[in-house]
Design a protein around this motif. Structure first.
Motif, PDB file in Angstrom:
ATOM      1  N   VAL A 144       7.655   5.010  -9.238  1.00 50.32           N
ATOM      2  CA  VAL A 144       8.099   4.626 -10.428  1.00 50.32           C
ATOM      3  C   VAL A 144       7.842   5.734 -11.583  1.00 50.32           C
ATOM      4  O   VAL A 144       6.805   6.058 -11.888  1.00 50.32           O
ATOM      5  N   LYS A 145       8.809   5.782 -12.469  1.00 49.35           N
ATOM      6  CA  LYS A 145       8.766   6.911 -13.457  1.00 49.35           C
ATOM      7  C   LYS A 145       7.755   6.797 -14.400  1.00 49.35           C
ATOM      8  O   LYS A 145       6.952   7.549 -15.075  1.00 49.35           O
ATOM      9  N   GLU A 146       7.524   5.586 -14.959  1.00 47.99           N
ATOM     10  CA  GLU A 146       6.677   4.995 -16.198  1.00 47.99           C
ATOM     11  C   GLU A 146       6.852   3.558 -16.145  1.00 47.99           C
ATOM     12  O   GLU A 146       7.430   2.754 -15.892  1.00 47.99           O
ATOM     13  N   VAL A 147       5.172   3.113 -16.596  1.00 51.55           N
ATOM     14  CA  VAL A 147       5.085   1.775 -16.710  1.00 51.55           C
ATOM     15  C   VAL A 147       4.442   1.608 -18.269  1.00 51.55           C
ATOM     16  O   VAL A 147       3.940   2.277 -18.684  1.00 51.55           O
ATOM     17  N   LEU A 148       5.115   0.351 -18.725  1.00 46.79           N
ATOM     18  CA  LEU A 148       4.718   0.109 -20.072  1.00 46.79           C
ATOM     19  C   LEU A 148       4.240  -1.107 -20.224  1.00 46.79           C
ATOM     20  O   LEU A 148       4.666  -2.167 -19.566  1.00 46.79           O
TER      21      LEU A 148
END
Lengths: 263, 263
Positions: free
Chosen positions: A237-241
């Protein structure tokens, strides 16, 4: 690769009709490909109470017995899911409601009995996700809306944690999309001071995380969320927010108000 | 054109777990493209009773009030639909559960108030069916399973007659497929003697129908079914079959045991 948002909302949004409608309005305006995953909230407990189905605990852990799986299948897979889908259609968002059984999108394994039999609870793996159907739907500009239910391929619906479903979908689809996985919760993000919404840490990478842990600056309950976020990133996954459901508009742009977790 | 079966089952199958499992076993073995449409059966009434939601009638006609639409959304769209989907997955039939709101497949219009306000009831037209998504699913060998629910494009789920959904889907898809629309009910077919299961009329065309009507040989309740069948055929459906759910295997081949209605 094209961007995909995988967005999870929990009980604090589902249980508040006004907050839910506000969220869905914002969600419908988010540009690009997206998937929504929702938990069930307190409505299942309330309807269960009416039907004489009380929450069943063993050693403090919730058990999904026969009556409870029917209850959550009705409430999460029927009432909550279809109301969200109908609301999104009214907002010109072409949503489709899914459980893991539909199109065999999320086959699961009933959790093995060790010290506790959790009942009809399913564990899932990203390698089992049927990404072909999901990609085909996304390519047709259809937005999947997942209830937190899977199946055991033996005819039974299984209760599955909504955070886990969001994470597993995000990892599985990261082969085809640049995925931003967004966990909506009741706070603005990861806070340095749990009482102060202005103390959001906007970016956490592994060195900062280690430092925050060492300084014991993270409030209770957030550590497993951050651990899960790093696990998702470690799996593609590229990024988690992590942020507030009311801040979704900002959190789907580069001008985030929540906490971005990245390598 | 390729053949497509649109098959409707009602309460007599849904309410009997053994009969339902037998039916699904047969359904899963039917070769080729197919769509299942199910009603809800008595389980909604039973669960509604537990929740203090009693059937609401006005001048003998059932009304879908606010509580009732939530009830049927839960029970038809959640419990019944997802159990059928999970059962079919266990039989290696890749089913997907849908309401008319999902993918905007069946947009409806809330029935206008004339003498009676029927409440959250939707009327549908074949020209409104989103055949693109249905065809895409069928081409991926995914079998749509419809609960008898549609939506008003304004955020509300609507209760819609399952026979009508089956007919409207059959007509809309007849542009792309040779459709056999199968209505499963509690009898072998149209009977010359209502007490004698061996008296099935295996083929009814318009001249025979006029003759049977003139001779008053048709039992009560079957005439609207035959009228609806001819209406579907007049709108492009290749053939309509009325038969017993237990005879589905034969009725999806040329060696039918039910009643085929054709021009």
């Amino acid at each position: 690769m094209e961007q995909l948002f995988v967005i999870k909302i929990g009980g604090n949004v589902i249980d508040d009709p006004e907050k839910l409608q506000d969220f869905l309005h914002t969600f419908a305006r988010v540009k690009g490909k997206k998937i929504l995953v929702h938990g069930g909230g307190k409505i299942a407990t309330k309807i269960g109470h009416g039907l004489g189905i009380e929450p069943n605990y063993h050693q403090g852990r919730r058990i999904t017995d026969d009556k409870t799986i029917d209850l959550v299948t009705m409430v999460y897979g029927g009432l909550v899911n279809k109301k969200i889908v109908a609301s999104l259609q009214a907002l010109n968002e072409n949503a489709i409601g899914l459980t893991g059984a539909d199109g065999n999108v999320l086959p699961a394994v009933r959790r093995p009995v060790k010290e506790i039999d959790f009942g009809w609870v399913g564990d899932i793996q990203e390698s089992q996700v049927n990404t072909a159907l999901l990609s085909a739907l996304l390519q047709q500009n259809i937005t999947p809306v997942f209830a937190a239910l899977t199946h055991d391929s033996q005819g039974h619906i299984l209760n599955t944690n909504a955070d886990t479903i969001a994470s597993v979908l995000a990892v599985a689809l990261s082969k085809h999309y640049d995925v931003r996985l967004i966990y909506c919760f009741e706070k603005k993000g990861v806070l340095l001071d749990v009482e102060d919404d202005h103390s959001v840490i906007h970016r956490i990478d592994p060195p900062l995380y280690q430092q925050l842990l060492a300084e014991k600056k993270l409030f209770e309950g957030i550590i497993p969320k951050i651990d899960n976020a790093f696990a998702a990133i470690g799996s593609g996954v590229k990024e988690v927010l992590i942020g507030d459901s009311q801040d979704l508009a900002a959190n789907t742009t580069p001008e985030i108000t929540g906490t971005l977790i990245i390598y």
